[in-house]
Design a protein around this motif. Structure first.
Motif, PDB file in Angstrom:
ATOM      1  N   PRO A 122       0.426   8.275  -7.933  1.00 36.84           N
ATOM      2  CA  PRO A 122      -0.984   7.969  -8.196  1.00 36.84           C
ATOM      3  C   PRO A 122      -1.779   7.886  -6.884  1.00 36.84           C
ATOM      4  O   PRO A 122      -1.246   7.501  -5.842  1.00 36.84           O
ATOM      5  CB  PRO A 122      -0.940   6.603  -8.888  1.00 36.84           C
ATOM      6  CG  PRO A 122       0.447   6.481  -9.431  1.00 36.84           C
ATOM      7  CD  PRO A 122       1.323   7.262  -8.483  1.00 36.84           C
ATOM      8  N   ALA A 123      -3.050   8.244  -6.939  1.00 38.62           N
ATOM      9  CA  ALA A 123      -3.899   8.296  -5.739  1.00 38.62           C
ATOM     10  C   ALA A 123      -3.943   6.967  -5.001  1.00 38.62           C
ATOM     11  O   ALA A 123      -3.910   6.947  -3.759  1.00 38.62           O
ATOM     12  CB  ALA A 123      -5.305   8.740  -6.121  1.00 38.62           C
ATOM     13  N   ASP A 124      -4.016   5.850  -5.712  1.00 39.92           N
ATOM     14  CA  ASP A 124      -4.097   4.553  -5.035  1.00 39.92           C
ATOM     15  C   ASP A 124      -2.793   4.238  -4.297  1.00 39.92           C
ATOM     16  O   ASP A 124      -2.810   3.666  -3.203  1.00 39.92           O
ATOM     17  CB  ASP A 124      -4.451   3.439  -6.013  1.00 39.92           C
ATOM     18  CG  ASP A 124      -3.450   3.279  -7.143  1.00 39.92           C
ATOM     19  OD1 ASP A 124      -2.893   4.304  -7.607  1.00 39.92           O
ATOM     20  OD2 ASP A 124      -3.223   2.126  -7.574  1.00 39.92           O
ATOM     21  N   VAL A 125      -1.667   4.647  -4.841  1.00 40.19           N
ATOM     22  CA  VAL A 125      -0.376   4.428  -4.180  1.00 40.19           C
ATOM     23  C   VAL A 125      -0.277   5.307  -2.928  1.00 40.19           C
ATOM     24  O   VAL A 125       0.172   4.861  -1.872  1.00 40.19           O
ATOM     25  CB  VAL A 125       0.792   4.727  -5.160  1.00 40.19           C
ATOM     26  CG1 VAL A 125       2.129   4.676  -4.453  1.00 40.19           C
ATOM     27  CG2 VAL A 125       0.750   3.765  -6.328  1.00 40.19           C
ATOM     28  N   GLN A 126      -0.733   6.561  -3.032  1.00 41.89           N
ATOM     29  CA  GLN A 126      -0.722   7.470  -1.874  1.00 41.89           C
ATOM     30  C   GLN A 126      -1.580   6.921  -0.748  1.00 41.89           C
ATOM     31  O   GLN A 126      -1.162   6.925   0.413  1.00 41.89           O
ATOM     32  CB  GLN A 126      -1.247   8.851  -2.270  1.00 41.89           C
ATOM     33  CG  GLN A 126      -0.312   9.648  -3.130  1.00 41.89           C
ATOM     34  CD  GLN A 126      -0.874  11.014  -3.435  1.00 41.89           C
ATOM     35  OE1 GLN A 126      -1.693  11.548  -2.695  1.00 41.89           O
ATOM     36  NE2 GLN A 126      -0.440  11.588  -4.541  1.00 41.89           N
TER      37      GLN A 126
END
Length: 81
Positions: free
Chosen positions: A51-55
């Motif tokens: 997910p973008a927030d994890v990246q």
């Protein structure tokens, strides 16, 4: 087991799987190596994009490859094209 929605290709008679690193990079690996990588490094590699927030959070700890960033590319380039 490799998920059916993961990206794969045939190269030099072998099946390769696209792996995704938690910081947004990606790399092609032979399927046996890909399974080994994801099984042994589940907190860093996945068969599907993170997910973008994890990246974004991971990029603070594991910056993108600077050589690729300089060329405007994200992630590792495949060893074989």
């Amino acid at each position: 087991m490799i998920p059916t929605n993961s990206e794969s290709r045939r190269h030099a008679g072998r099946t390769q799987i696209l792996l995704h690193r938690i910081n947004g990079e990606s790399a092609w690996q032979d399927s046996i190596d890909a399974r080994h990588t994801v099984r042994n490094h589940q907190d860093e590699w996945s068969f599907t994009p993170w997910p973008a927030d994890v990246q974004k959070k991971a990029q603070r700890d594991i910056p993108l490859n600077p050589e690729n960033a300089r060329r405007g590319e994200v992630g590792f380039q495949p060893v074989y094209n």
